[in-house]
Design a protein around this motif. Structure first.
Motif, PDB file in Angstrom:
ATOM      1  N   GLY A 167       0.833  -1.205   0.000  1.00  0.00           N
ATOM      2  CA  GLY A 167       0.000   0.000   0.000  1.00  0.00           C
ATOM      3  C   GLY A 167       0.861   1.246   0.000  1.00  0.00           C
ATOM      4  O   GLY A 167       1.887   1.303   0.694  1.00  0.00           O
ATOM      5  N   TRP A 203      -3.703   7.642   2.553  1.00  0.00           N
ATOM      6  CA  TRP A 203      -2.623   7.515   3.532  1.00  0.00           C
ATOM      7  C   TRP A 203      -3.123   7.584   4.970  1.00  0.00           C
ATOM      8  O   TRP A 203      -2.554   6.947   5.861  1.00  0.00           O
ATOM      9  CB  TRP A 203      -1.553   8.573   3.283  1.00  0.00           C
ATOM     10  N   LYS A 246      -4.044   4.010   6.199  1.00  0.00           N
ATOM     11  CA  LYS A 246      -3.073   2.943   5.897  1.00  0.00           C
ATOM     12  C   LYS A 246      -3.099   1.795   6.902  1.00  0.00           C
ATOM     13  O   LYS A 246      -3.055   0.614   6.516  1.00  0.00           O
ATOM     14  CB  LYS A 246      -1.666   3.533   5.783  1.00  0.00           C
ATOM     15  N   ILE A 257       2.911  -1.743   4.282  1.00  0.00           N
ATOM     16  CA  ILE A 257       2.950  -0.290   4.075  1.00  0.00           C
ATOM     17  C   ILE A 257       4.414   0.023   3.786  1.00  0.00           C
ATOM     18  O   ILE A 257       5.273  -0.116   4.662  1.00  0.00           O
ATOM     19  CB  ILE A 257       2.470   0.479   5.318  1.00  0.00           C
ATOM     20  N   TYR A 268       7.457   5.268   5.214  1.00  0.00           N
ATOM     21  CA  TYR A 268       6.633   5.075   6.412  1.00  0.00           C
ATOM     22  C   TYR A 268       7.519   5.167   7.648  1.00  0.00           C
ATOM     23  O   TYR A 268       8.440   4.373   7.835  1.00  0.00           O
ATOM     24  CB  TYR A 268       5.960   3.708   6.323  1.00  0.00           C
TER      25      TYR A 268
END
Length: 282
Positions: free
Chosen positions: A59, A102, A105, A117, A121
């Motif tokens: 993601g 976002w 997430k 993710i 991040y």
């Protein structure tokens, strides 16, 4: 009211009460079942399924330069795109990239919409309560970006001004958790879904400052025709660690990613990716 009618009404009330109790019980059972399924999903090691289908779903916010973004042609490129593909190539696994909101997430990860993710991040204590992280692969810092014409040369000059932040970002968390650096000066904040939108407002003067990841700011400003019109200010926020986020149960996946990062660092692939996107081996 007759005695017979009264008994009849009393029976109806009892039946209604029993029915409502049964419905409430069923609802609680279904809710508990859904919760149980989600809990099992978050504690399950999904590597066997990933290995079997030979695909993993990452993601990302596809507007986060240079970590993961779309070129004018629509092609998805970026530092994390190259890095994720290089890691999973070691295991014969294809990477599918899923664009997500976002700010959602962790929810997407928990619900199983994505497996990872991986998009600049930031690892921090709040996120570590619900997400498992890989080893750190890149350093970052939150900085304040302004237009030089605004005359803002330090955080205190944001007194009474409007600041832009990205919703659900580590920058926003830092802004809230460490008010001594910037929040105590700012009068208003505007939250954006993407930094692209925030830069549009900064350029138009609708906001006077933007709290943003240094890796994003460096790359974005470098590629602007008026790069010299921006000012980047380091205002005290500590450095951050970029890492890959996954569900707590994915112990094997975490080991595979950490091993992959070490292999890429050793064989020179990581240095090549750093050189491509940052112009240095970092």
């Amino acid at each position: 009211m007759s005695y017979q009618k009264g008994v009849s009404e009393l029976k109806k009330m009892r039946y209604k009460s029993i029915l409502l109790s049964l419905l409430a019980g069923v609802s609680l059972f279904l809710l508990a079942g859904c919760t149980s399924v989600k809990q099992r999903a978050n504690t399950t090691d999904t590597w066997p399924k990933i290995a079997q289908r030979q695909r993993v779903v990452v993601g990302l916010d596809d507007s986060f330069v240079p970590m993961g973004f779309r070129e004018k042609s629509g092609k998805l490129v970026g530092y994390d795109i190259d890095l994720a593909r290089a890691v999973f190539k070691l295991y014969g696994i294809k990477v599918d990239f899923q664009t997500i909101d976002w700010s959602m997430k962790e929810t997407e990860l928990r619900n199983g919409t994505i497996d990872l993710i991986w998009n600049g991040y930031t690892k921090n204590p709040a996120r570590e309560r619900t997400v498992a992280f890989s080893d750190t692969y890149l350093k970052n810092r939150q900085i304040l970006v302004t237009k030089k014409a605004a005359g803002i040369k330090q955080a205190a000059k944001m007194q009474g001004k409007t600041l832009g932040v990205q919703s659900g970002s580590s920058g926003y968390e830092s802004f809230e958790d460490s008010p001594q650096y910037l929040k105590k000066y700012v009068k208003h904040t505007v939250q954006y879904s993407t930094f692209n939108d925030a830069f549009l407002d900064l350029n138009a003067g609708r906001i006077q400052g933007l709290l943003i990841d240094s890796v994003y700011a460096d790359y974005y400003i470098k590629h602007q025709p008026d790069a010299s019109s921006y000012r980047k200010l380091v205002i005290g926020f500590p450095t951050e660690d970029f890492a890959v986020g996954m569900r707590k149960g994915d112990v094997t996946l975490r080991k595979k990613i950490n091993r992959g990062l070490k292999v890429l660092a050793k064989n020179g692939t990581l240095a090549k990716i750093n050189q491509k996107w940052f112009g240095s081996s970092k």
